[in-house]
Structure formats: C-alpha cells, structure tokens
Design an enzyme around this catalytic site. Structure first.
Site, PDB file in Angstrom:
ATOM      1  N   ASP A   1      -0.052  16.053 -22.846  1.00 42.18           N
ATOM      2  CA  ASP A   1       1.209  15.323 -22.800  1.00 42.18           C
ATOM      3  C   ASP A   1       1.392  14.751 -24.203  1.00 42.18           C
ATOM      4  OD1 ASP A   1       3.304  13.570 -22.583  1.00 42.18           O
ATOM      5  OD2 ASP A   1       2.736  12.857 -20.600  1.00 42.18           O
TER       6      ASP A   1
ATOM      7  N   SER B   1      16.226  21.146 -34.610  1.00 46.62           N
ATOM      8  CA  SER B   1      17.349  21.807 -33.924  1.00 46.62           C
ATOM      9  C   SER B   1      18.569  21.749 -34.839  1.00 46.62           C
ATOM     10  CB  SER B   1      17.664  21.038 -32.629  1.00 46.62           C
ATOM     11  OG  SER B   1      18.864  21.479 -32.038  1.00 46.62           O
TER      12      SER B   1
ATOM     13  N   TYR C   1      19.701  13.338 -27.529  1.00 49.71           N
ATOM     14  CA  TYR C   1      18.917  14.510 -27.953  1.00 49.71           C
ATOM     15  C   TYR C   1      19.091  14.722 -29.463  1.00 49.71           C
ATOM     16  CZ  TYR C   1      17.391  19.411 -28.249  1.00 49.71           C
ATOM     17  OH  TYR C   1      16.748  20.582 -28.615  1.00 49.71           O
TER      18      TYR C   1
ATOM     19  N   LYS D   1      16.271  14.634 -32.600  1.00 47.75           N
ATOM     20  CA  LYS D   1      16.032  15.745 -33.532  1.00 47.75           C
ATOM     21  C   LYS D   1      16.297  15.326 -34.979  1.00 47.75           C
ATOM     22  CE  LYS D   1      14.593  18.745 -30.513  1.00 47.75           C
ATOM     23  NZ  LYS D   1      13.192  19.218 -30.553  1.00 47.75           N
TER      24      LYS D   1
END
Ligand code: NAD
Length: 270
Positions: free
Chosen positions: A64, A152, A165, A169
C-alpha cells in the site's frame, strides 16, 4: 547482445494491471529483474507469474503506497530477491470524477493520499536505499539510481471534473522536480511520464463518474471525447508507455532529470 536494462533491479508499483503491468512485462522482456508491486496481491502474483512463464525474472509484493512500513518492506523484499534497487516506477494511482463544487475533504484525501503522498513516500524510501547502496558499493556504476513517477496530462493542465486528481498529478510533477534538484549530487535522477487517455480500468472509473454526475449520457462518451483530442487519432494503450519507460530506466536517459514527459498521442503541447 545484452539490452541497456539487462539485469537491473526495477520496482513498478501499481503493476497488478493497466499501465504498470505492461511496463513491468516490457522491462522484464528486456532482461530486467522486476518487483511487481500492487495493493492487489492477487493481481501482482498473476502479473509476476506471467513474466516468469515468459522466461523473465519477477517477484510479486503486496504494497500500500500510502503506508511507509509497507513501502519499506517492498524495497526490502526487492533487495533480498535482486541484490539491490536500481529503478523505481512510482506508478500506483487512483482517479475519481467529481464536479468541482462537490469534492469533499474525504475525496481530496483519498486521491491525494495515493497519488501524491504515495509518490513522496516511494521516492523517499527508494532514494534512501539508493544512497545506502552508493555508500556500501552495492549499487551500479557510481551508485545513483533512477526514479520514474507516473504523472498525467492532468499534471500539466487542470481538468474539470478531475480537479483533485489534477492537483495530485501537479504534485507528482513538483516532487519530481524537487527531488531532481536535491539528489543530482548523488547521481540519482527523477523524471515523470505523463500519459494521456489510456484504455485501462482507471478510465472505466472516470467514465462511470461522468455518467453518474450526468455529465455524459452513454458509456465511453467521456473516454471517446477526451481521446478524440489526440492528434494521432486514437486513445493510448498501456503498451504505448513501454518505450518511454524503457528509455527512462536505461542509461540512455542518464543526463536527463527533473523532466515530465508527455506521451499522450498529442493532446497537450507545452
Ligand atoms: N489510464 C489513464 O488514462 C491514465 C492517464 C494518465 C495517468 N495515468 C496514471 O497511470 C497510473 C496507472 O494507471 P492505470 O490506468 O494503469 O490504472 P489502473 O486503475 O488500471 O491501475 C492502477 C493500479 O494501482 C493499484 N493501486 C491503487 N492504489 C494503490 C495503493 N494504495 N498501493 C498500491 N497500489 C495501488 C491498483 O490496485 C491498480 O492495480 C496511475 O498513476 C494513473 O493516475 C493513467
């Protein structure tokens, strides 16, 4: 003839499926020794097994990335299996689609704990291991090592309804630059890969979120709309990221650090 990554010890997190699995398979086919690490132990074992069946070297590790002790154990198992750590791909990630005003503190933590904190911890623990190898002479060449993070296109531009999100990134890009500045003196490089729209289970989650929030009206609509922007005229497949992964793991990229490379079929130009 040996390839440029022959015999290198490489960890790929989030390698139980999707982009990470394809990177792990591609690098193993070139003769690297892989640690296939994922939250899903079952998927990690399946990918590592498929690498071994194809004649490659791989161990599976449950990790994890949000949990420092778990990340340390992953690195320990890698060193036990392969003798050292040369390259880590901090690739594990999660996505969530939420309109900007609906993002809760819990949503923020869910996404940023894996994508940003997870990358920070992975970088810190890998760098400590690489520095130790340089001190005791078990590293390759002059010591050093390579960090490769998965950012990304959303690490270059903020997208609605993926604000949290995107923030996670951007954090990956910032961590990549900061580590490059901090550890160049140790011969440790840090770079990132910025994929575009890749046909994996993650996009099923993103696309489902668009539908759930009434932003699209049919399955795959968001996926097709976003992917349609790519000037090369198709969505990415996980295999499209293997070439850049091979380059960033090999000595061909030794003089490159702090960079976040867009490999998106031509969606974002910066
Ligand atoms: N698919 C895309 O279009 C796309 C685009 C740009 C960037 N990315 C990034 O690429 C990376 C891989 O994405 P993918 O499309 O292969 O997604 P995916 O959902 O198919 O795979 C992600 C993997 O990460 C693992 N994972 C999630 N949380 C974890 C944790 N806490 N610890 C360890 N492993 C964990 C999952 O079990 C899964 O196997 C992610 O960082 C993602 O943000 C994907």
């Amino acid at each position: 003839m040996p390839t440029k990554i022959q015999g290198k010890s490489i960890i790929v997190t989030g390698a139980g499926r999707g982009i990470g699995a394809e990177i792990a398979r591609g690098l193993a086919a070139d003769g690297a020794k892989l640690t296939v690490a994922d939250l899903s132990e079952e998927n990690a074992h399946a990918v590592a097994g498929s690498i071994r069946e194809a004649g490659g070297t791989a161990v599976a590790v449950a990790v994890d990335v949000r949990d420092r002790s778990s990340v340390r154990a992953m690195i320990g198992e890698t060193v036990r299996a392969h003798g050292r750590l040369d390259v880590i791909f901090n690739n594990a990630g999660v996505a969530q689609t939420k309109p900007f005003l609906d993002i809760t503190e819990e949503d923020w933590r869910f996404v940023n704990d894996v994508n940003a904190l997870g990358v920070l911890i992975g970088m810190q623990e890998a760098i400590r291991q690489m520095q130790a190898q340089a001190r005791d002479g078990t590293g390759t060449g002059k010591g050093g090592g390579k960090i490769v993070n998965t950012a990304s296109i959303a690490g270059k531009q903020g997208y609605e309804p993926l604000a949290h999100y995107s923030a996670s990134k951007f954090a990956v890009v910032a961590l990549t630059q900061a580590a490059a500045r901090a550890f160049g003196k140790d011969g440790i490089t840090a770079n990132a890969i910025c994929p575009g729209v890749v046909a994996t289970d993650m996009w099923k989650v993103i696309d489902g979120g668009f539908r759930e929030h009434g932003l699209t009206s049919r399955d795959n609509e968001a996926f097709e709309t976003f992917a349609g922007i790519a000037v090369l005229g198709r969505p990415s497949a996980p295999q499209d990221l293997v070439g850049v992964a091979r380059f960033l793991a090999s000595s061909d990229s030794d003089f490159m650090t702090g960079q976040s490379l867009l490999v998106d079929g031509g969606m974002v130009f910066v």
